[in-house]
Design an enzyme around this catalytic site. Sequence first.
Site, mmCIF file in Angstrom:
data_model
loop_
_atom_site.group_PDB
_atom_site.id
_atom_site.type_symbol
_atom_site.label_atom_id
_atom_site.label_comp_id
_atom_site.label_asym_id
_atom_site.label_seq_id
_atom_site.Cartn_x
_atom_site.Cartn_y
_atom_site.Cartn_z
ATOM 1 N N LYS A 127 6.636 -10.827 10.318
ATOM 2 C CA LYS A 127 5.235 -10.766 9.927
ATOM 3 C C LYS A 127 4.460 -11.914 10.553
ATOM 4 O O LYS A 127 4.986 -13.021 10.735
ATOM 5 C CB LYS A 127 5.163 -10.824 8.396
ATOM 6 C CG LYS A 127 3.786 -10.593 7.780
ATOM 7 C CD LYS A 127 3.916 -10.581 6.261
ATOM 8 C CE LYS A 127 2.577 -10.401 5.560
ATOM 9 N NZ LYS A 127 2.740 -10.364 4.078
ATOM 10 N N SER A 210 0.260 -6.344 2.207
ATOM 11 C CA SER A 210 -0.071 -7.109 3.412
ATOM 12 C C SER A 210 1.030 -7.071 4.456
ATOM 13 O O SER A 210 0.762 -7.294 5.637
ATOM 14 C CB SER A 210 -0.398 -8.568 3.048
ATOM 15 O OG SER A 210 0.746 -9.244 2.574
ATOM 16 N N THR A 231 3.870 -11.984 -2.380
ATOM 17 C CA THR A 231 3.376 -12.783 -3.482
ATOM 18 C C THR A 231 3.311 -11.923 -4.736
ATOM 19 O O THR A 231 3.710 -12.346 -5.817
ATOM 20 C CB THR A 231 1.987 -13.358 -3.165
ATOM 21 O OG1 THR A 231 2.036 -14.059 -1.917
ATOM 22 C CG2 THR A 231 1.511 -14.311 -4.252
ATOM 23 N N SER A 232 2.829 -10.699 -4.564
ATOM 24 C CA SER A 232 2.811 -9.719 -5.652
ATOM 25 C C SER A 232 2.733 -8.320 -5.050
ATOM 26 O O SER A 232 1.650 -7.780 -4.858
ATOM 27 C CB SER A 232 1.625 -9.969 -6.594
ATOM 28 O OG SER A 232 1.631 -9.059 -7.668
ATOM 29 N N GLY A 233 3.869 -7.770 -4.666
ATOM 30 C CA GLY A 233 3.942 -6.392 -4.199
ATOM 31 C C GLY A 233 3.936 -6.166 -2.709
ATOM 32 O O GLY A 233 4.080 -5.032 -2.258
ATOM 33 N N SER A 234 3.790 -7.213 -1.902
ATOM 34 C CA SER A 234 3.540 -6.997 -0.473
ATOM 35 C C SER A 234 4.772 -6.748 0.379
ATOM 36 O O SER A 234 4.643 -6.541 1.582
ATOM 37 C CB SER A 234 2.754 -8.181 0.105
ATOM 38 O OG SER A 234 1.394 -8.074 -0.251
#
Length: 624
Positions: A127, A210, A231-234
């Site tokens: 990434k 993301s 961080t939360s779901g990415s």
Amino acid sequence: MKWLGVSLFLGLIPLVSLDFPLLTLGAPERPWSLEASSTVAGSAPSIQFLPLDEITIDDLITYFADGRLTSVDLVRAYIERIFEVNHVLHAVGEINPDALSIARILDAERLQGRLRGPLHGVPILVKDNIATLDRMNNTAGSYALVGATVTRESMVVAKLRSAGAIILGKATMGEWAQCRSRKASSSHGWSAYGGQVYGAYYPQQDPSGSSSGSAVAVSVGLALASIGTETSGSIVNPSEKGNGVGIKPTLGLTSRSMVIPISLRQDTVGPMTRTVKDAAYVLSAISGQDKFDNWTSAQPFRDGSTPDYVKACNFFGLKGVRIGVPRNGIDYFLDERTKPIMDDFEKAIQVMSNAGAVIIDKADFPAFDFPAFSRNASIVLDTDFVAGLAEYFLHLDHNPFKIHSLKDLASFTKGDPREEYPDRDTYVWDRELSRNISSGSFESFQAYNANLKMGLEEGVVGALDRYGCDVLVLPTFASFHLPAIAGLPIVTVPLGYYPADTPLVMNLKGTTVSVAPNIPFGISFVGRAWSEEQLISVAYAFEQRTMVRQRVKPLVSPKFELQDVAQVQGLSLESTLSNTTSQRGPQRTILHRAGSRVMNRISSLRSWTLVLTETLDLVSGSSS
């Protein structure tokens, strides 16, 4: 898209030679010519390979060992596939100009009997917020960091190189990991530098999260695996929409050193692949302690060595495992769009039961107050982002735009038209800058501790303890909230896909398709800290019994395969990649983005028109 010394503008502008080291790539044309051939690495024309969107690490190990394949030819094949579809999907932002040279070195090592491990010679994308100390950029999708260089590369990348992996390139991502704009002002997977990533399963599909380019690239075989951040779901959300596997590790299992941060207290780095076993291979390579990330010192493993997660891949991994279904953490998110997902979820529970798992239904979280932990998370992430970003900027060896703080970044973004402000606003940053508290403040500490309690004893760990469960299972759309705030692991695998009669749902901005026929969805397994072996075992056993990935196919997929690799003629790819200056050029982006919005839309419209004619035929016979 960026490359070494050539700019391709969606087939509408001829090749132009430029004096900087990365290519701007927008069209399927190639800067070198390939002559079709069925031979690879000197093999006979009759030798066949599995398709590159199905191939696994075990397959590659076999091909390398019997001499059918070299890493050089594998890199060439992936690059060819990127050129074939990247103008539609925008999944890959930059290709490593040294990828072929690295592949040649690793091929030589293999011939000498020196193997670094199962990832030896395997191309992997990372990434575009994970720093590499090479000729690629690390931008988080923003022009603010184009041309910047780092003092050291991320530990995750260093571990991949040590394991023999080839860093093939940078995957496109949601700008600043979706930490810039309110949802109605932007879209998952969009960045100024990389454009809009699209999923491959429906025209202009929202890729989610993301780590969007990482998931899309793997889903259509542009690399064997990729690395994402969550961080939360990415990690888990893009993985499910790409019909793939994603592992969000326990906070501290993998280093975040030299990864552009959102929150030191929530960020994780993990693998994104097509199979559970491949994800286990990659996780084994990237996990471990790092003196530059203190959170990794909490690892409980003997002698500081992390487990071999591949050994956890057990077909009988469901037998005797107590699996809880926390209905109150699922029901909160249900609506008419989730019915097909829940139908398949109930079938999945029966599959697990048939495989010997003990299902504890209604193993509810002791408390589930979504609005409360969302408010706390906003405080934690806002204060951590301001501090973490400034810390990252301190480790830039070259900072061309002299950006040292979020305030500097906001000023640059609002002043550079390529960043598409104000159409894509800076609402999140404005909120963060308006807070008069820091990451070390009592308010931030209080919010973090409140969320830890909600995620642990009132959440995942509370449910596991109260009902005597080993693992919790949820549809992926409901799985990631509590593990995010509590630093707990998740493994997501394919569950199903939306049926042919599914109504279309657009994202809030109206630019991508969030729900539609053929779009995949996933199921996730959640556990205690450091329980990755248990989760991988259960996920592997479920995956092998269902093989959902094979039931749904992308609408956009490259045709180039390993048996098509041929001798390079004329201008060789390697000379194109290596014959450059050492300058990283912000000036290359001027040509890249001039008129890009119009031209990207023309390209996407042209390409999606072709696949739209096939869509109804492809989905009409599908069932989830």
